[in-house]
Design a protein around this motif. Structure first.
Motif, PDB file in Angstrom:
ATOM      1  N   ALA A  44       0.816  -1.222   0.000  1.00  0.00           N
ATOM      2  CA  ALA A  44       0.000   0.000   0.000  1.00  0.00           C
ATOM      3  C   ALA A  44       0.848   1.270   0.000  1.00  0.00           C
ATOM      4  O   ALA A  44       0.654   2.174  -0.827  1.00  0.00           O
ATOM      5  N   GLY A  45       1.789   1.355   0.931  1.00  0.00           N
ATOM      6  CA  GLY A  45       2.611   2.560   1.029  1.00  0.00           C
ATOM      7  C   GLY A  45       3.484   2.784  -0.192  1.00  0.00           C
ATOM      8  O   GLY A  45       3.652   3.930  -0.640  1.00  0.00           O
ATOM      9  N   THR A  46       4.056   1.710  -0.726  1.00  0.00           N
ATOM     10  CA  THR A  46       4.922   1.863  -1.900  1.00  0.00           C
ATOM     11  C   THR A  46       4.122   2.242  -3.141  1.00  0.00           C
ATOM     12  O   THR A  46       4.616   2.974  -4.006  1.00  0.00           O
ATOM     13  N   LEU A  47       2.880   1.748  -3.225  1.00  0.00           N
ATOM     14  CA  LEU A  47       2.014   2.175  -4.336  1.00  0.00           C
ATOM     15  C   LEU A  47       1.706   3.665  -4.217  1.00  0.00           C
ATOM     16  O   LEU A  47       1.708   4.395  -5.217  1.00  0.00           O
ATOM     17  N   TYR A  48       1.427   4.110  -2.985  1.00  0.00           N
ATOM     18  CA  TYR A  48       1.181   5.532  -2.776  1.00  0.00           C
ATOM     19  C   TYR A  48       2.391   6.342  -3.215  1.00  0.00           C
ATOM     20  O   TYR A  48       2.254   7.392  -3.869  1.00  0.00           O
ATOM     21  N   TYR A  49       3.596   5.898  -2.856  1.00  0.00           N
ATOM     22  CA  TYR A  49       4.819   6.612  -3.241  1.00  0.00           C
ATOM     23  C   TYR A  49       4.925   6.733  -4.758  1.00  0.00           C
ATOM     24  O   TYR A  49       5.270   7.806  -5.280  1.00  0.00           O
ATOM     25  N   MET A  50       4.612   5.649  -5.476  1.00  0.00           N
ATOM     26  CA  MET A  50       4.692   5.677  -6.940  1.00  0.00           C
ATOM     27  C   MET A  50       3.736   6.707  -7.519  1.00  0.00           C
ATOM     28  O   MET A  50       4.105   7.507  -8.378  1.00  0.00           O
ATOM     29  N   PHE A  51       2.481   6.684  -7.034  1.00  0.00           N
ATOM     30  CA  PHE A  51       1.490   7.622  -7.558  1.00  0.00           C
ATOM     31  C   PHE A  51       1.849   9.061  -7.189  1.00  0.00           C
ATOM     32  O   PHE A  51       1.776   9.970  -8.016  1.00  0.00           O
ATOM     33  N   LYS A  52       2.243   9.261  -5.936  1.00  0.00           N
ATOM     34  CA  LYS A  52       2.523  10.605  -5.449  1.00  0.00           C
ATOM     35  C   LYS A  52       3.746  11.195  -6.134  1.00  0.00           C
ATOM     36  O   LYS A  52       3.748  12.370  -6.542  1.00  0.00           O
ATOM     37  N   SER A  53       4.822  10.415  -6.273  1.00  0.00           N
ATOM     38  CA  SER A  53       6.046  10.928  -6.889  1.00  0.00           C
ATOM     39  C   SER A  53       5.843  11.221  -8.371  1.00  0.00           C
ATOM     40  O   SER A  53       6.419  12.160  -8.920  1.00  0.00           O
ATOM     41  N   LYS A  54       4.975  10.440  -9.007  1.00  0.00           N
ATOM     42  CA  LYS A  54       4.711  10.663 -10.435  1.00  0.00           C
ATOM     43  C   LYS A  54       4.007  11.994 -10.667  1.00  0.00           C
ATOM     44  O   LYS A  54       4.262  12.697 -11.648  1.00  0.00           O
ATOM     45  N   PHE A  55       3.106  12.336  -9.736  1.00  0.00           N
ATOM     46  CA  PHE A  55       2.317  13.562  -9.910  1.00  0.00           C
ATOM     47  C   PHE A  55       2.749  14.675  -8.957  1.00  0.00           C
ATOM     48  O   PHE A  55       2.011  15.618  -8.717  1.00  0.00           O
ATOM     49  N   TRP A  56       3.945  14.535  -8.352  1.00  0.00           N
ATOM     50  CA  TRP A  56       4.408  15.549  -7.396  1.00  0.00           C
ATOM     51  C   TRP A  56       4.481  16.924  -8.061  1.00  0.00           C
ATOM     52  O   TRP A  56       5.017  17.082  -9.143  1.00  0.00           O
ATOM     53  N   GLY A  57       3.913  17.908  -7.388  1.00  0.00           N
ATOM     54  CA  GLY A  57       3.957  19.266  -7.918  1.00  0.00           C
ATOM     55  C   GLY A  57       2.802  19.587  -8.853  1.00  0.00           C
ATOM     56  O   GLY A  57       2.582  20.729  -9.197  1.00  0.00           O
ATOM     57  N   LYS A  58       2.089  18.546  -9.290  1.00  0.00           N
ATOM     58  CA  LYS A  58       0.932  18.788 -10.155  1.00  0.00           C
ATOM     59  C   LYS A  58      -0.325  18.825  -9.304  1.00  0.00           C
ATOM     60  O   LYS A  58      -0.397  18.217  -8.236  1.00  0.00           O
ATOM     61  N   LYS A  59      -1.321  19.503  -9.773  1.00  0.00           N
ATOM     62  CA  LYS A  59      -2.544  19.650  -9.010  1.00  0.00           C
ATOM     63  C   LYS A  59      -3.463  18.465  -9.269  1.00  0.00           C
ATOM     64  O   LYS A  59      -4.439  18.557  -9.997  1.00  0.00           O
ATOM     65  N   VAL A  60      -3.103  17.358  -8.693  1.00  0.00           N
ATOM     66  CA  VAL A  60      -3.901  16.147  -8.806  1.00  0.00           C
ATOM     67  C   VAL A  60      -4.473  15.833  -7.435  1.00  0.00           C
ATOM     68  O   VAL A  60      -3.738  15.470  -6.533  1.00  0.00           O
ATOM     69  N   LYS A  61      -5.748  16.021  -7.286  1.00  0.00           N
ATOM     70  CA  LYS A  61      -6.389  15.765  -5.988  1.00  0.00           C
ATOM     71  C   LYS A  61      -7.650  14.962  -6.184  1.00  0.00           C
ATOM     72  O   LYS A  61      -8.140  14.796  -7.268  1.00  0.00           O
TER      73      LYS A  61
END
Length: 752
Positions: free
Chosen positions: A735-752
């Motif tokens: 779970a946490g590593t999947l979150y890291y993948m999604f978050k790092s991919k869209f870091w800085g972008k307005k994805v909410k």
């Protein structure tokens, strides 16, 4: 001294309430034993019930038969949510209603589905003149069986629904009981024409005839009804009166006309032995859980154990008071909620230890520990409660039973953890347990490189997925189906065996008969039920060939069982889990996942959390499916399969929420792409003990079910145990590593 008195008072109150719960559960509150465990409604699999067999009248299509089974299922659920309806042979439908004390009364309430007609006043008067009528005990006009109405307005196929309700009288404003009746498109048009004619003719009555009996004659006095929705009022003294009429109309609206062929009271499918072993397993598991909690968490563990005893008593009384029918899937819901109650305590105690490690006083640590743990507990419980609500609304049969017990358990477990445990813990503090040695101090957490090793975890999960797919393909090639579907899904053969009057049916005889079936047929699944009032048993198996039946009959007759060939009756039965029920369960799970994703998205203000949680959930479900596929020779797929999958859904999402809550908290102090990896690693490392300990405490009772349970219980417990282990693994590694993948991919972008 004042604090000591307060502590003693609080402890005394808690123990007094627990004692009251115990008296209520074991004895009851009055001569009728109100509130006692003996009064809990049990499903057909645990306590038996009434079984009604209908036979069709006239021709019908496969679609009409399917619709009839589904409508009868919904009808039966109004008496007991764990009722089952399934087709027998080509022209019979069987209805099993659990825990029916009076079979004749249940049969009368269920009703014999027959012809339902709506006729005009003119047609009614014409029939009165032509046929000789009688009046039944309820004062209703009854036409002879050969009555032929010259014309009808509409029939049962035109009815969409009928239900009892309340509304204010248009003239007096007084609230009254009514029947709300709605028609489908075709029926609505017919009803509009008929009510227009009746209203224009001085508000004539329209007569509702069911099985040749005039059950109601409402007058059309308020104008034509053109929208297909109407209300019958004016003659109902109680809600039950209105509901009786609505019930008959719903039954008459079945696509196929049915007649009662037979009915009988059946014994519990799982039997007394299964209930006894399950209770023993639960007791031993709970004792082990208490020992573990006290050993690992010290005084807080004792407080949690007292709170859990409080919780179990509250759950038993709630299930009783709310008239919830308890079945094996329902027990699964209770097991899950117990696990979540323990989980909440584990989260709290870990937080207290962390605060003590920072130098806080015991009093402050307890206060702050509960405050910091609340968000994770509430979020985890609400997501599971959302799932329970969706399953209740969209599910049917055993799915509803699971949802009920799960929802009750969730609400009570959250209350117990956040309030009862807190009261007990503060009482212990006031009694002198005010030093760190009673609570333990959290050691410094070793931070593991979860993010860096994510590829390894994904490979492991990929291998498990491949094994699952391979197992499904292998089963398809060898068995013709991807899983070993049990009688609930595939149907089979029902064999009724009647013994001589001198033969006593006990568990030894049942075991011998089961061996005869296994040794003389190709079936691997044998379910034996008692038939109360008769010296008979009902044996359900996979569909038997002619050769199997011949070999079986020969073995039964030649054996020393007191059975003659004339007393062996067999017939084909269809699946109890109908296509519609399967669809209901699948849709309910999908909608639950979507609703949970939306909640997590809103609550955590980031779509990455929601997407990762749903993928982790799917991961756990697939792994449990793998267990069913690989061990298909020993584990069949039946009603408990649905309960097991639903349990894993709730367990998985709750475990994931705890990790995400810690990530969210740590993100508030550390921001930036470079620190995201460290935050995720730290957060997972901080929650490892919680993930492992919660899995252990939940697994204790399930392991005992595997060891002590009968075969039907074991087939449910083994996949559930696999799901608990997998849920622990996914919350730590996936779970946490999947979150890291999604978050790092869209870091800085307005994805909410």
């Amino acid at each position: 001294m004042k604090n000591v008195k307060r502590g003693l008072l609080h402890i005394a109150i808690i123990f007094a309430v627990i004692a009251l719960f115990a008296v209520t559960v074991f004895i009851g509150l009055d001569k009728t034993h109100a509130g006692s465990a003996r009064n809990i409604l049990l499903g057909l699999d645990l306590a038996g019930g009434v079984s009604i067999t209908y036979e069709t009248v006239g021709d019908f299509s496969a679609g009409e038969m399917s619709d009839t089974v589904y409508k009868l299922q919904k009808r039966a659920e109004s008496y007991n949510t764990e009722s089952q309806v399934y087709q027998e042979g080509d022209n019979r439908i069987n209805v099993d209603i659990p825990d029916a004390e009076n079979p004749r009364e249940t049969l009368d309430k269920m009703g014999s589905a027959g012809a339902l007609y709506f006729i005009s006043e003119a047609v009614y008067q014409e029939a009165i003149q032509k046929y000789e009528t009688t009046v039944n005990e309820e004062g209703l006009t009854v036409f002879p069986d050969d009555v032929e109405f010259s014309s009808i307005i509409c029939d049962g196929s035109d009815v969409k629904d009928a239900s009892a309700g309340k509304q204010d009288d248009r003239t007096t404003g007084v609230s009254e009981y009514v029947v709300q009746l709605s028609f489908n498109a075709s029926g609505g048009n017919k009803w509009a024409d008929a009510t227009t004619a009746a209203y224009n003719n001085n508000g004539e009555s329209i007569h509702i005839v069911y099985d040749n009996t005039v059950i109601s004659s409402p007058a059309v006095s308020n104008g034509p009804i053109t929208d297909g929705e109407c209300v019958i009022s004016g003659s109902f003294k109680t809600h039950e009166d209105a509901n009786d009429l609505a019930t008959i109309i719903r039954i008459g609206a079945l696509p196929i006309e049915l007649k009662v062929l037979r009915y009988n009271v059946v014994g519990a499918q799982l039997g007394e032995e299964a209930i006894e072993t399950s209770l023993l397993a639960a007791l031993i598991g709970f004792i082990i859980l208490v020992i573990f909690m006290i050993f690992y968490y010290r005084l807080p563990g004792l407080a949690a154990s007292i709170a859990l005893v409080f919780y179990i008593g509250a759950v038993m009384i709630a299930i009783n008071g709310l008239d919830i029918t308890l079945t094996l899937p329902g027990i699964a819901g209770v097991i899950l909620s117990v696990g979540m109650a323990v989980d909440a305590n584990v989260i709290i105690f870990t937080r207290i230890r962390e605060e003590l490690a920072t130098g806080k006083t015991v009093k402050s640590a307890i206060k702050i520990g509960f405050e910091k743990a609340t968000s994770a507990i509430v979020d985890g419980n609400i997501t599971t409660l959302i799932a329970a609500a969706v399953l209740w609304i969209l599910g049917s049969g055993t799915v509803k039973g699971f949802a009920q017990t799960l929802a009750v358990g969730i609400v009570l477990s959250m209350f117990t953890a956040l309030y009862i445990t807190k009261i007990v813990l503060n009482a212990f503090y006031n009694l002198g347990a005010n030093t760190e040695k009673f609570y333990g101090i959290q050691k410094s957490v070793k931070v593991f490189s979860f993010v860096q090793n994510r590829v390894k975890y994904f490979i492991i999960s990929g291998v498990l997925f491949a094994i699952c797919i391979g197992g499904l393909i292998f089963n398809k090639m060898n068995m013709g189906q991807i899983l070993n579907y049990g009688l609930d899904f595939m149907g089979g053969t029902s064999t009724q065996i009647t013994f001589d009057s001198g033969v006593t049916i006990d568990k030894d005889l049942k075991a011998q008969i089961e061996d005869v079936f296994r040794n003389n047929t190709s079936t691997t699944e044998v379910t034996i039920s008692d038939i109360e009032g008769q010296n008979s048993i009902l044996v359900s198996t996979a569909e038997l060939s002619v050769e199997d039946n011949d070999a079986l009959t020969s073995a039964l007759v030649s054996g020393n069982y007191g059975i003659s060939e004339d007393n062996i009756q067999t017939e084909t039965i269809s699946a109890t889990v109908s296509g519609e029920m399967k669809s209901d369960a699948i849709v309910a799970v999908i909608v639950s996942a979507i609703c949970m994703l939306i909640y997590i998205w809103i609550r955590f203000k980031n779509l990455s959390f929601g997407a990762a949680s749903v993928l982790a959930l799917i991961h756990d479900v697939v792994v449990v499916l793998m267990v069913y596929a690989v061990f298909s020779k020993w584990i069949s797929v039946g009603n408990t399969f649905i309960a097991c999958m639903l349990t894993i859904v709730g367990y998985s999402i709750n475990a994931t929420i705890v990790v995400f809550d810690r990530i969210r908290e740590n993100m508030q102090t550390k921001q930036g792409r470079d620190q995201l990896e460290g935050v995720v690693n730290l957060s997972i490392s901080q929650t490892i003990s919680r993930s492992i300990n919660t899995s252990l405490t939940t697994a204790f009772m399930v392991i005992m079910l595997v060891i002590l349970g009968v075969d039907s219980i074991r087939q449910f417990a083994i996949p559930l145990l696999a799901g608990i282990v997998c849920g622990c693994y996914s919350s730590i590694c996936i779970a946490g590593t999947l979150y890291y993948m999604f978050k790092s991919k869209f870091w800085g972008k307005k994805v909410k």
